[in-house]
Write a protein that holds these residues in place. Structure first.
Motif, mmCIF file in Angstrom:
data_model
loop_
_atom_site.group_PDB
_atom_site.id
_atom_site.type_symbol
_atom_site.label_atom_id
_atom_site.label_comp_id
_atom_site.label_asym_id
_atom_site.label_seq_id
_atom_site.Cartn_x
_atom_site.Cartn_y
_atom_site.Cartn_z
ATOM 1 N N THR A 61 -6.447 -0.202 -7.869
ATOM 2 C CA THR A 61 -5.866 0.252 -6.597
ATOM 3 C C THR A 61 -6.676 1.428 -6.086
ATOM 4 O O THR A 61 -6.911 2.383 -6.830
ATOM 5 N N ALA A 62 -7.104 1.325 -4.835
ATOM 6 C CA ALA A 62 -7.932 2.418 -4.256
ATOM 7 C C ALA A 62 -7.114 3.724 -4.171
ATOM 8 O O ALA A 62 -5.909 3.715 -3.953
ATOM 9 N N GLY A 63 -7.825 4.843 -4.336
ATOM 10 C CA GLY A 63 -7.157 6.148 -4.304
ATOM 11 C C GLY A 63 -6.636 6.471 -2.895
ATOM 12 O O GLY A 63 -7.220 6.124 -1.897
ATOM 13 N N GLU A 64 -5.498 7.109 -2.853
ATOM 14 C CA GLU A 64 -4.877 7.479 -1.595
ATOM 15 C C GLU A 64 -4.436 8.959 -1.671
ATOM 16 O O GLU A 64 -4.083 9.455 -2.726
#
Length: 272
Positions: free
Chosen positions: A268-271
């Protein structure tokens, strides 16, 4: 008398067949023995030789019968084949075996049975006088045309009937259902008249030359005859957890490798 024979050609052919076939076993095999040396023999049955002369004579008779039946359509090449020659030799051997067994068993035919057989012959029946008796003069003349006497012919018929006793004893022991026998009898009595009519396209190419407009008009009037129903070819694969569980049981190492190879699907891409 000659007019009678000309007007009854079919009866004459039946008479020829009746005379010739017994002759193969009675006159042919017995009459030619001793005229040829050992090198001219084509077969030996129980010490009895079948000579080349007997074989050639039987072959000529068979070809003559085929020529009479087919007329202008007779083609010798259709009959003169190795297969047909072998069948002819096998037939002579079978006749010789049957003749030997008939003599060994001393099979014969009574005078009364012979008389009934002769009277039942349609060829001889055609020679009857108005009172039912046989015209002996015509009978003798008919046989004289075949080069035999009444006594010789009667002995040939007697010998042929005696030889038929063995095959008849075997075939008559078989059982045929009444329904099948009736059906076979009906088929045997049926007659069909067939006339061939050939249409060759080359014969009409110069006579029939339709225009493009005529072809288009015919197509429009028969469009359904040229239509092809819509079809589809579908392939599908059914997968279910039960099927997968039954067919695959990966180890921990296989699961770790698959995860490392496809880690992007699980990240999951960082947010912020």
């Amino acid at each position: 008398m000659l007019d009678f024979f000309r007007n009854h050609q079919r009866l004459m052919m039946m008479m020829l067949i009746l005379v010739i076939l017994p002759g193969l076993g009675f006159v042919g095999i017995q009459g030619f023995r001793g005229f040829f040396d050992e090198s001219a023999n084509v077969a030996s049955v129980n010490g009895h030789k079948i000579t080349r002369g007997e074989y050639d004579n039987a072959w000529r008779q068979q070809m003559d019968r085929a020529r009479q039946m087919l007329g202008a359509q007779f083609d010798p090449k259709m009959f003169d084949t190795p297969e047909r020659r072998k069948e002819m030799l096998d037939g002579l051997i079978q006749q010789r075996v049957l003749a030997d067994e008939t003599q060994r068993l001393h099979l014969t035919v009574s005078d009364d049975a012979l008389r009934r057989a002769l009277m039942a012959d349609p060829v001889i029946g055609s020679l009857k006088n108005p009172d039912g008796s046989i015209d002996l003069n015509k009978y003798k003349e008919l046989l004289a045309m075949q080069g035999i006497t009444p006594d010789q012919y009667q002995e040939q018929v007697r010998y042929s009937m005696a030889m038929q006793q063995l095959p008849a004893a075997i075939t008559q022991t078989s059982f045929t259902p009444k329904t099948l026998a009736q059906h076979l009898t009906e088929l045997a009595e049926q007659q069909r008249e067939v006339q061939g009519l050939a249409f060759r396209s080359k014969e009409y190419e110069s006579k029939v030359q339709p225009t493009d407009a005529q072809i288009q008009a015919y197509y429009d009037a028969h469009r359904d005859d040229f239509a092809t129903p819509a079809t589809a070819t579908i392939q599908y694969l059914v997968m279910s957890p039960a099927t997968i569980a039954a067919s695959a049981n990966p180890s921990d190492a296989d699961l770790k490798k698959y995860y490392d190879d496809n880690i992007a699907h699980y990240r999951t891409a960082g947010e912020v």
